[in-house]
Design a protein around this motif. Sequence first.
Motif, PDB file in Angstrom:
ATOM      1  N   ARG A   1       0.838  -1.208   0.000  1.00 18.07           N
ATOM      2  CA  ARG A   1       0.000   0.000   0.000  1.00 18.07           C
ATOM      3  C   ARG A   1       0.867   1.251   0.000  1.00 18.07           C
ATOM      4  O   ARG A   1       0.581   2.225  -0.704  1.00 18.07           O
ATOM      5  N   ALA A   2       1.935   1.225   0.795  1.00 18.53           N
ATOM      6  CA  ALA A   2       2.842   2.376   0.857  1.00 18.53           C
ATOM      7  C   ALA A   2       3.519   2.601  -0.489  1.00 18.53           C
ATOM      8  O   ALA A   2       3.677   3.744  -0.931  1.00 18.53           O
TER       9      ALA A   2
ATOM     10  N   SER B   1       1.039  18.662  -2.866  1.00 24.33           N
ATOM     11  CA  SER B   1       1.501  17.463  -3.572  1.00 24.33           C
ATOM     12  C   SER B   1       2.837  16.984  -3.020  1.00 24.33           C
ATOM     13  O   SER B   1       3.055  15.782  -2.829  1.00 24.33           O
ATOM     14  N   LEU B   2       3.732  17.910  -2.736  1.00 25.46           N
ATOM     15  CA  LEU B   2       5.030  17.534  -2.184  1.00 25.46           C
ATOM     16  C   LEU B   2       4.908  17.006  -0.759  1.00 25.46           C
ATOM     17  O   LEU B   2       5.623  16.075  -0.374  1.00 25.46           O
ATOM     18  N   GLU B   3       4.007  17.581   0.012  1.00 27.95           N
ATOM     19  CA  GLU B   3       3.769  17.075   1.369  1.00 27.95           C
ATOM     20  C   GLU B   3       3.214  15.656   1.320  1.00 27.95           C
ATOM     21  O   GLU B   3       3.600  14.805   2.120  1.00 27.95           O
ATOM     22  N   ARG B   4       2.317  15.419   0.388  1.00 29.09           N
ATOM     23  CA  ARG B   4       1.754  14.078   0.225  1.00 29.09           C
ATOM     24  C   ARG B   4       2.849  13.079  -0.155  1.00 29.09           C
ATOM     25  O   ARG B   4       2.904  11.968   0.371  1.00 29.09           O
ATOM     26  N   LEU B   5       3.734  13.474  -1.055  1.00 29.17           N
ATOM     27  CA  LEU B   5       4.838  12.605  -1.445  1.00 29.17           C
ATOM     28  C   LEU B   5       5.761  12.345  -0.259  1.00 29.17           C
ATOM     29  O   LEU B   5       6.175  11.203  -0.021  1.00 29.17           O
ATOM     30  N   ASP B   6       6.073  13.369   0.505  1.00 30.64           N
ATOM     31  CA  ASP B   6       6.943  13.213   1.669  1.00 30.64           C
ATOM     32  C   ASP B   6       6.325  12.244   2.679  1.00 30.64           C
ATOM     33  O   ASP B   6       7.007  11.362   3.203  1.00 30.64           O
ATOM     34  N   ALA B   7       5.043  12.395   2.944  1.00 22.86           N
ATOM     35  CA  ALA B   7       4.359  11.496   3.884  1.00 22.86           C
ATOM     36  C   ALA B   7       4.351  10.059   3.353  1.00 22.86           C
ATOM     37  O   ALA B   7       4.563   9.105   4.120  1.00 22.86           O
ATOM     38  N   ALA B   8       4.132   9.901   2.069  1.00 21.65           N
ATOM     39  CA  ALA B   8       4.116   8.564   1.478  1.00 21.65           C
ATOM     40  C   ALA B   8       5.498   7.916   1.558  1.00 21.65           C
ATOM     41  O   ALA B   8       5.622   6.720   1.843  1.00 21.65           O
TER      42      ALA B   8
ATOM     43  N   GLU C   1       9.190   3.975   4.106  1.00 24.58           N
ATOM     44  CA  GLU C   1      10.376   3.651   4.903  1.00 24.58           C
ATOM     45  C   GLU C   1       9.996   2.896   6.175  1.00 24.58           C
ATOM     46  O   GLU C   1      10.588   1.863   6.499  1.00 24.58           O
ATOM     47  N   THR C   2       8.992   3.380   6.880  1.00 21.51           N
ATOM     48  CA  THR C   2       8.556   2.745   8.118  1.00 21.51           C
ATOM     49  C   THR C   2       8.022   1.346   7.865  1.00 21.51           C
ATOM     50  O   THR C   2       8.366   0.398   8.581  1.00 21.51           O
TER      51      THR C   2
ATOM     52  N   GLY D   1       8.701  -0.599   5.365  1.00 15.22           N
ATOM     53  CA  GLY D   1       9.811  -1.443   4.946  1.00 15.22           C
ATOM     54  C   GLY D   1      10.639  -1.916   6.124  1.00 15.22           C
ATOM     55  O   GLY D   1      11.043  -3.082   6.193  1.00 15.22           O
ATOM     56  N   GLN D   2      10.861  -1.027   7.075  1.00  9.54           N
ATOM     57  CA  GLN D   2      11.604  -1.405   8.276  1.00  9.54           C
ATOM     58  C   GLN D   2      10.834  -2.436   9.093  1.00  9.54           C
ATOM     59  O   GLN D   2      11.429  -3.394   9.612  1.00  9.54           O
ATOM     60  N   SER D   3       9.532  -2.254   9.200  1.00 12.78           N
ATOM     61  CA  SER D   3       8.708  -3.217   9.935  1.00 12.78           C
ATOM     62  C   SER D   3       8.736  -4.584   9.263  1.00 12.78           C
ATOM     63  O   SER D   3       8.884  -5.614   9.932  1.00 12.78           O
ATOM     64  N   LEU D   4       8.584  -4.596   7.959  1.00 15.72           N
ATOM     65  CA  LEU D   4       8.619  -5.854   7.216  1.00 15.72           C
ATOM     66  C   LEU D   4       9.976  -6.531   7.379  1.00 15.72           C
ATOM     67  O   LEU D   4      10.050  -7.737   7.632  1.00 15.72           O
ATOM     68  N   ASP D   5      11.047  -5.758   7.278  1.00 15.70           N
ATOM     69  CA  ASP D   5      12.391  -6.322   7.466  1.00 15.70           C
ATOM     70  C   ASP D   5      12.550  -6.942   8.849  1.00 15.70           C
ATOM     71  O   ASP D   5      13.116  -8.025   8.990  1.00 15.70           O
ATOM     72  N   ALA D   6      12.055  -6.250   9.865  1.00 15.81           N
ATOM     73  CA  ALA D   6      12.175  -6.758  11.232  1.00 15.81           C
ATOM     74  C   ALA D   6      11.417  -8.068  11.397  1.00 15.81           C
ATOM     75  O   ALA D   6      11.922  -9.018  12.006  1.00 15.81           O
TER      76      ALA D   6
END
Length: 74
Positions: free
Chosen positions: A18-19, A46-53, A58-59, A61-66
Amino acid sequence: MNPRNVSLEAAALERFMRATRAVNAAFDATRGEPDFEEGGRSVARSLERLDAALRELETSGQSLDAILSRRAGH
């Protein structure tokens, strides 16, 4: 394999996917943003939306890796 672990992995993978889709959509919105009206506020949104996405990607991906690292015993 523990069904709970499979469920956690599936949920983490779904969150990551989803991310990824949200980043793609947000990036596409910034590329197709010719509207500089409202003092550039639409571009800023639009840039804020991209930054949040990207942060969510990243978060997630880190959770999945863990989760996958625990499964592999690392």
